[in-house]
Write a protein that holds these residues in place. Structure first.
Motif, PDB file in Angstrom:
ATOM      1  N   PRO A 188       0.848  -1.200   0.000  1.00 14.31           N
ATOM      2  CA  PRO A 188       0.000   0.000   0.000  1.00 14.31           C
ATOM      3  C   PRO A 188       0.884   1.250   0.000  1.00 14.31           C
ATOM      4  O   PRO A 188       2.093   1.163   0.230  1.00 14.31           O
ATOM      5  CB  PRO A 188      -0.776  -0.129   1.302  1.00 14.31           C
ATOM      6  CG  PRO A 188       0.155  -0.876   2.205  1.00 14.31           C
ATOM      7  CD  PRO A 188       0.919  -1.825   1.324  1.00 14.31           C
ATOM      8  N   ILE A 189       0.300   2.405  -0.233  1.00 12.55           N
ATOM      9  CA  ILE A 189       1.084   3.635  -0.198  1.00 12.55           C
ATOM     10  C   ILE A 189       1.464   3.954   1.251  1.00 12.55           C
ATOM     11  O   ILE A 189       0.836   3.478   2.202  1.00 12.55           O
ATOM     12  CB  ILE A 189       0.340   4.815  -0.859  1.00 12.55           C
ATOM     13  CG1 ILE A 189      -0.956   5.150  -0.112  1.00 12.55           C
ATOM     14  CG2 ILE A 189       0.075   4.531  -2.324  1.00 12.55           C
ATOM     15  CD1 ILE A 189      -1.628   6.424  -0.612  1.00 12.55           C
ATOM     16  N   ASP A 190       2.483   4.790   1.415  1.00 14.47           N
ATOM     17  CA  ASP A 190       3.021   5.089   2.749  1.00 14.47           C
ATOM     18  C   ASP A 190       1.972   5.660   3.692  1.00 14.47           C
ATOM     19  O   ASP A 190       2.026   5.419   4.904  1.00 14.47           O
ATOM     20  CB  ASP A 190       4.179   6.083   2.633  1.00 14.47           C
ATOM     21  CG  ASP A 190       5.402   5.486   1.939  1.00 14.47           C
ATOM     22  OD1 ASP A 190       5.446   4.248   1.777  1.00 14.47           O
ATOM     23  OD2 ASP A 190       6.298   6.265   1.568  1.00 14.47           O
ATOM     24  N   GLU A 191       1.007   6.411   3.143  1.00 16.87           N
ATOM     25  CA  GLU A 191       0.004   7.090   3.965  1.00 16.87           C
ATOM     26  C   GLU A 191      -0.792   6.129   4.825  1.00 16.87           C
ATOM     27  O   GLU A 191      -1.264   6.489   5.917  1.00 16.87           O
ATOM     28  CB  GLU A 191      -0.955   7.868   3.059  1.00 16.87           C
ATOM     29  CG  GLU A 191      -2.046   8.631   3.782  1.00 16.87           C
ATOM     30  CD  GLU A 191      -1.554   9.912   4.435  1.00 16.87           C
ATOM     31  OE1 GLU A 191      -2.340  10.547   5.152  1.00 16.87           O
ATOM     32  OE2 GLU A 191      -0.370  10.273   4.208  1.00 16.87           O
ATOM     33  N   PHE A 192      -0.913   4.860   4.396  1.00 18.48           N
ATOM     34  CA  PHE A 192      -1.774   3.919   5.112  1.00 18.48           C
ATOM     35  C   PHE A 192      -1.030   2.706   5.658  1.00 18.48           C
ATOM     36  O   PHE A 192      -1.665   1.777   6.168  1.00 18.48           O
ATOM     37  CB  PHE A 192      -2.924   3.479   4.194  1.00 18.48           C
ATOM     38  CG  PHE A 192      -3.749   4.625   3.676  1.00 18.48           C
ATOM     39  CD1 PHE A 192      -4.475   5.418   4.536  1.00 18.48           C
ATOM     40  CD2 PHE A 192      -3.747   4.941   2.325  1.00 18.48           C
ATOM     41  CE1 PHE A 192      -5.211   6.502   4.068  1.00 18.48           C
ATOM     42  CE2 PHE A 192      -4.486   6.015   1.840  1.00 18.48           C
ATOM     43  CZ  PHE A 192      -5.219   6.793   2.717  1.00 18.48           C
ATOM     44  N   LYS A 193       0.288   2.713   5.575  1.00 16.86           N
ATOM     45  CA  LYS A 193       1.042   1.557   6.071  1.00 16.86           C
ATOM     46  C   LYS A 193       0.891   1.403   7.581  1.00 16.86           C
ATOM     47  O   LYS A 193       0.748   0.292   8.101  1.00 16.86           O
ATOM     48  CB  LYS A 193       2.510   1.689   5.683  1.00 16.86           C
ATOM     49  CG  LYS A 193       2.769   1.395   4.210  1.00 16.86           C
ATOM     50  CD  LYS A 193       4.235   1.560   3.836  1.00 16.86           C
ATOM     51  CE  LYS A 193       4.465   1.163   2.383  1.00 16.86           C
ATOM     52  NZ  LYS A 193       5.861   1.388   1.945  1.00 16.86           N
ATOM     53  N   GLY A 194       0.944   2.518   8.302  1.00 15.01           N
ATOM     54  CA  GLY A 194       0.776   2.445   9.756  1.00 15.01           C
ATOM     55  C   GLY A 194      -0.615   1.971  10.140  1.00 15.01           C
ATOM     56  O   GLY A 194      -0.775   1.196  11.094  1.00 15.01           O
ATOM     57  N   ASP A 195      -1.638   2.432   9.402  1.00 16.45           N
ATOM     58  CA  ASP A 195      -3.014   2.001   9.665  1.00 16.45           C
ATOM     59  C   ASP A 195      -3.120   0.479   9.593  1.00 16.45           C
ATOM     60  O   ASP A 195      -3.728  -0.171  10.455  1.00 16.45           O
ATOM     61  CB  ASP A 195      -3.980   2.605   8.643  1.00 16.45           C
ATOM     62  CG  ASP A 195      -3.899   4.115   8.530  1.00 16.45           C
ATOM     63  OD1 ASP A 195      -2.781   4.650   8.398  1.00 16.45           O
ATOM     64  OD2 ASP A 195      -4.961   4.765   8.543  1.00 16.45           O
ATOM     65  N   LEU A 196      -2.525  -0.084   8.531  1.00 14.84           N
ATOM     66  CA  LEU A 196      -2.618  -1.527   8.310  1.00 14.84           C
ATOM     67  C   LEU A 196      -1.773  -2.283   9.328  1.00 14.84           C
ATOM     68  O   LEU A 196      -2.175  -3.353   9.795  1.00 14.84           O
ATOM     69  CB  LEU A 196      -2.202  -1.857   6.884  1.00 14.84           C
ATOM     70  CG  LEU A 196      -3.166  -1.297   5.826  1.00 14.84           C
ATOM     71  CD1 LEU A 196      -2.573  -1.397   4.428  1.00 14.84           C
ATOM     72  CD2 LEU A 196      -4.513  -2.016   5.881  1.00 14.84           C
ATOM     73  N   ALA A 197      -0.614  -1.747   9.692  1.00 17.01           N
ATOM     74  CA  ALA A 197       0.202  -2.398  10.718  1.00 17.01           C
ATOM     75  C   ALA A 197      -0.560  -2.492  12.030  1.00 17.01           C
ATOM     76  O   ALA A 197      -0.565  -3.536  12.694  1.00 17.01           O
ATOM     77  CB  ALA A 197       1.507  -1.632  10.906  1.00 17.01           C
TER      78      ALA A 197
END
Length: 541
Positions: free
Chosen positions: A445-454
């Motif tokens: 995914p794009i960087d903007e949502f990587k933390g959300d998914l983690a």
């Protein structure tokens, strides 16, 4: 600068002792352990250091700093020193430019003055007078900035960071943990203020007097201990979202310890620096929902969080559409009320297409933009199919473009080295980067949502602690990600990546709002959105 120190020493014995208290260890770069100068504990990946005896301001050696990147956030080297409240300290450092395409910037509890890159072949001095507002430790050092003509590598010589201990070689123990407070103000920035208070009720850092609709980044450095971060709004309506989209986050030692934006007059977050998995410490002063998890760390903390969030109310699969219609809307980027699709949203430009809530649900699709559907970020084949409560748990199921969702398939999330497919917003399918420690196809995914998914994955590892053992045998991709346990849960390569994504993409206002909505929808919360520090307290840094 040495003469200045001698002049200051004439003022009196008391001031002399206080200047010694603020000494930089090995500021003359006389003592080295291989390619690292002793006592300089924070040295970034974008620079390399070596000892030089050819270009020296004083003494026998200096530091040759080779700048290898234009990514300025990777060009710092620092240490921390003690300062006393109310005292003034005169810091300086000498730099020697060789090509003139890199600037040096003095760092004294924040970024100060720049060197003149056009002065080459001779030493120049950077100075800054710092008055301590509290008795604490502050970071000092340098950062390097490329300028026009930078060819990707340049040497700058550095010497005599003063005031310093001339003998050098001191112990590096007791270093503080560097951090950053990031703030974006709303339409009334002057109403916002914040502070960090230690366990002795002393204010170590604070800020106020901000401009409206402006982003700020302020550095902090904290010793091991317990702290309370507080943000205030004098009008009483927080900084999001009635009058602008303000937000804040505090990151210390790579961990987000406080974040938010939507509050009333004040919001406080307690956090601890120096605790780790299985060790002593743990977060104190948790909200009532998490009260039983206070002072816990390691997998003991994880199990208690499982006890807290276990047993949520299982909703129907169709209820996900209802949740999306009310809560999965874009109030953060274009702010147009369309479906916020993490596989098509373009945070820094207009979206290539939009979905209207309740109208553009999948259905059939033949390409991007046809419809949106319900994406199990943690694929349901990994937990055995349409099995509740996992299959309808909104904490890990996001609205996404149906076609891109099909391209993701059940591949693990990862970082792509060679893409076979790229969506309109830059999400990728392809071969895993060799740096991951995994060979196979992944979806990035794009960087903007990587933390959300983690954080969604950390939620799944915790909420289903009692179920997840054995899920690794459900599919080859589950086996690649899950290690068959109920404690660590993830294979080491995947855990490392998730922690990195969690750190690099801190909790956003979107996540905070979604977590509140999920709590209303099914009666439990994602602990790693509420308290991001739980990640390091369970799985380590």
């Amino acid at each position: 600068m040495k003469l200045k120190i001698k002049t200051n020493l004439l003022i009196g014995t008391l001031l002399a002792s206080q200047l010694a208290y603020a000494n930089v260890d090995n500021g003359g770069f006389e003592n080295w352990s291989g390619s690292i100068p002793n006592d300089w504990s924070t040295i970034d990946s974008g620079i390399s250091l070596s000892k030089t005896t050819s270009f020296v301001k004083s003494g026998n050696s200096a530091a040759a700093v080779t700048v290898n990147t234009s990514t300025q956030g990777s060009t710092d080297f620092r240490q921390s020193v003690n300062v006393t409240s109310g005292e003034t300290y005169n810091y300086s450092v000498w730099v020697y430019h060789t090509e003139g395409n890199v600037q040096a910037r003095l760092y004294v509890n924040g970024y100060q003055g720049y060197s003149n890159a056009s002065i080459t072949g001779q030493w120049q001095e950077l100075t800054y007078s710092f008055t301590a507002s509290s008795t604490t430790r502050i970071p000092v050092g340098l950062r390097f900035y490329d300028v026009s003509g930078f060819d990707g590598s340049e040497i700058v010589y550095v010497d005599d960071f003063e005031p310093h201990n001339s003998t050098g070689g001191g112990s590096s123990s007791g270093e503080c943990s560097a951090g950053t407070f990031n703030l974006t103000t709303d339409n009334y920035g002057s109403e916002t203020s914040w502070s960090i208070v230690n366990s002795s009720s002393s204010t170590l850092n604070s800020g106020s007097g901000y401009s409206s609709s402006t982003s700020y980044s302020e550095d902090v450095c904290l010793d091991d201990g317990d702290y309370v971060f507080t943000i205030d709004d004098s009008y009483g309506d927080g900084i999001c979202c009635s009058y602008g989209s303000g937000s804040y986050n505090m990151v210390v030692a790579g961990n987000t310890v406080a974040s938010g934006g939507s509050f009333g007059s004040s919001e406080s977050t307690s956090f601890t620096i120096g605790s780790g998995p299985g060790g002593s410490g743990g977060t104190t002063n948790l909200s009532e929902y998490y009260k039983s998890a206070e002072n816990l760390t390691g997998f003991t903390l994880k199990t208690e969080l499982f006890n807290i969030i276990n047993g949520h109310t299982t909703q129907s699969y169709g209820d996900l559409w209802t949740f999306y219609t009310a809560n999965e809307l874009d109030s953060y980027y274009e702010n147009d009320g369309t479906i916020l699709d993490i596989y098509s949203e373009s945070p820094n430009s207009s979206d290539s297409y939009i979905f209207t809530s309740g109208i553009d649900q999948c259905g059939n699709y033949s390409g991007e933009s046809d419809c949106y559907n319900r994406e199990h970020s943690f694929p349901r084949s990994w937990f055995g199919g349409a099995v509740n409560p996992m299959n309808t748990d909104v904490h890990h199921i996001f609205a996404t473009d149906g076609y891109v969702n099909s391209k993701r398939s059940s591949y693990p999330y990862g970082e792509v080295s060679s893409a076979s497919y790229i969506s309109a917003n830059g999400s990728k399918v392809g071969s895993a980067s060799s740096s991951l420690g995994y060979t196979g196809t992944v979806f990035e995914p794009i960087d903007e949502f990587k933390g959300d998914l983690a954080r969604a994955y950390f939620y799944m590892a915790t909420r289903y602690e009692n179920n997840i053992v054995g899920w690794d045998s459900n599919s080859i991709y589950a086996d690649a990600v899950l290690n068959g346990s109920g404690d660590q849960v993830f294979e080491t390569w995947y855990l490392s990546m998730l922690k990195s994504w969690h750190t690099q993409d801190p909790v956003s206002q979107k996540e905070i709002d979604r977590n509140e909505a999920a709590y209303s929808h099914q009666g439990n919360r994602n602990p790693f959105v509420d308290y991001p520090i739980f990640v390091s307290e369970i799985w380590g840094n």
